[in-house]
Design a protein around this motif. Structure first.
Motif, mmCIF file in Angstrom:
data_model
loop_
_atom_site.group_PDB
_atom_site.id
_atom_site.type_symbol
_atom_site.label_atom_id
_atom_site.label_comp_id
_atom_site.label_asym_id
_atom_site.label_seq_id
_atom_site.Cartn_x
_atom_site.Cartn_y
_atom_site.Cartn_z
ATOM 1 N N THR A 289 0.833 -1.203 0.000
ATOM 2 C CA THR A 289 0.000 0.000 0.000
ATOM 3 C C THR A 289 0.861 1.244 0.000
ATOM 4 N N GLU A 290 0.482 2.186 -0.828
ATOM 5 C CA GLU A 290 1.127 3.500 -0.835
ATOM 6 C C GLU A 290 0.109 4.559 -0.443
ATOM 7 N N SER B 238 -5.006 9.675 -0.137
ATOM 8 C CA SER B 238 -5.653 8.559 -0.828
ATOM 9 C C SER B 238 -4.751 7.343 -0.737
ATOM 10 N N LYS C 245 -3.284 3.765 -2.414
ATOM 11 C CA LYS C 245 -2.994 3.127 -3.692
ATOM 12 C C LYS C 245 -2.523 1.701 -3.404
ATOM 13 N N TYR C 246 -3.368 0.718 -3.788
ATOM 14 C CA TYR C 246 -3.028 -0.679 -3.562
ATOM 15 C C TYR C 246 -2.317 -1.234 -4.795
ATOM 16 N N LEU C 247 -1.152 -1.815 -4.574
ATOM 17 C CA LEU C 247 -0.349 -2.360 -5.667
ATOM 18 C C LEU C 247 -0.332 -3.879 -5.538
#
Length: 427
Positions: free
Chosen positions: A320-321, A343, A345-347
């Protein structure tokens, strides 16, 4: 049939303490997950109903391993509650629920208590015995106590209506007992237990004599322990508060005369939860930095330290970022401000790490390159719970829930046997 998942979430975003004890409103959610790919699954999850109660915040839930399903009843669910008790409910099947999306309030069908005047603190975790009858539940508390109940007892000294007193209680740690796990066995009464606590120790216990632990190791702040089925070993995960830069999830083998330490997964942030699957032979962890990692165990006839594929047994499911966009100089330590100015950002990571760029691979396998927990803001990226599906045929599905209130489900096809469908049909 359709898979069902029980989900517990805190009803607000205020910080909590393990020392908090007392009743209060709580909610357990039940979601229909569909077939999960067994017979053309893939449906979107639907909220079926909620179970409201007044037993305080729930730290964890666990289904009865087997035998709890009957006509009109899906199974038995145990919950570690904030009022210092374990509550057990008989959960109805989804087709008997009158209307989807409703919340019902129901008293527990069985209450496992330590006594009316006992101040045991908050119940932090529980373990349902995987053995004949599944009649025993162990629980740990913030006071350092560990308790074992026999739900099949007929003793009038221990049972009064739906309330049950423990058969065994002892002080296992000088701090909060953050995790425990009963050893699966073939005996009707469990014999061994592993516990971990905030006193930086984990201990192996012989339940026939809890005066002194079989083994005790002091290393770091233990965040979770799980007994590994089929061997005298447990997986132990840590918070990195004492071991910064050297924190690892480990497999600990135990015996009467020795203890072996096998590091399996490096980390650069606290591991907040872990779960093991005997069906896939895997260990999953969730970290405060937003990573979900999976380690595949070697075969039982091979020593861990002699396995030459150890470096290839660990993979990252996703990381996660957090993208911050602070506008008005607000306090990012508060949930509301963090929500409005950032927000997630799921990688998702491919099953084969070689498909990732070289820079990405280093972030997944080298501890020093992994993400660190950002202590300057609200921990929005933290993964607080991970859980494997325990049903044969869909056991390669992994659920993970985070501090942001989002729950993600992943199918790890690489852990699915090629002939799984034929094996399930044979069973």
């Amino acid at each position: 049939g359709d898979q069902v998942m029980a989900v517990v979430a805190k009803l607000d975003y205020n910080p909590t303490s393990q020392r908090e004890e007392g009743g209060g409103k709580g909610l357990i959610q039940f979601w229909r997950m569909g077939g999960l790919g067994v017979e053309g699954g893939g449906e979107a999850p639907t909220f079926q109903f909620g179970l409201g109660h007044c037993y305080g915040g729930v730290r964890g839930v666990e289904w009865c391993p087997s035998g709890g399903r009957r006509e009109g009843r899906l199974g038995l669910l145990g919950a570690a509650c904030g009022d210092g008790t374990v509550r057990v409910w008989a959960i109805p099947t989804m087709d008997t629920v009158q209307e989807e999306g409703r919340i019902y309030q129901k008293e527990a069908d069985m209450s496992l208590v330590c006594g009316e005047e006992e101040k045991v603190g908050e119940c932090l975790s529980l373990s349902w015995y995987r053995g004949p009858g599944h009649n025993h539940i162990a629980a740990s508390f913030s006071s350092g106590l560990v308790t074992l109940w026999d739900m099949a007892t007929t003793s009038t000294l221990l049972r009064e209506g739906s309330t049950l007193l423990p058969r065994q209680t002892w002080l296992a740690h000088t701090g909060s007992v953050t995790g425990l796990s009963l050893c699966p066995g073939e005996e009707e009464v469990p014999r061994y237990l592993v516990t971990g606590g905030s006193d930086r120790c984990y201990r192996f216990w012989d339940l026939r004599d809890t005066g002194v632990a079989l083994q005790e190791v002091k290393r770091g702040l233990v965040s979770g322990v799980r007994w590994l089925a089929g061997c005298s070993a447990a997986s132990v995960s840590y918070d990195d508060v004492y071991l910064q830069g050297h924190t690892q999830t480990t497999i600990m083998e135990t015996g009467y005369n020795f203890t072996k330490y096998h590091p399996i997964m490096a980390q650069n942030s606290p591991v907040l939860d872990q779960d093991t699957s005997s069906l896939t032979g895997s260990i999953a962890t969730g970290t405060a930095a937003g990573e979900v990692m999976v380690f595949v165990m070697p075969s039982a006839d091979r020593m861990v330290e002699h396995d030459r594929y150890m470096g290839k047994r660990t993979t990252c499911v996703f990381r996660t970022e957090v993208v911050k966009e602070l506008k008005d100089g607000g306090n990012l330590r508060e949930y509301k401000c963090m929500k409005e100015n950032s927000s997630l950002k799921y990688l998702d990571i491919p099953a084969k790490l070689m498909d990732c760029p070289t820079k990405e691979i280093s972030k997944l396998v080298e501890a020093k390159c992994m993400n660190m927990e950002d202590v300057t803001c609200y921990p929005m990226a933290s993964i607080t719970r991970v859980a494997w599906n325990t049903n044969l045929g869909t056991h390669h599905w992994l659920a993970s829930g985070g501090q942001a209130g989002l729950l993600r489900i992943h199918q790890l096809e690489i852990l699915k046997p090629v002939d799984q469908g034929e094996r399930c049909l044979d069973i």
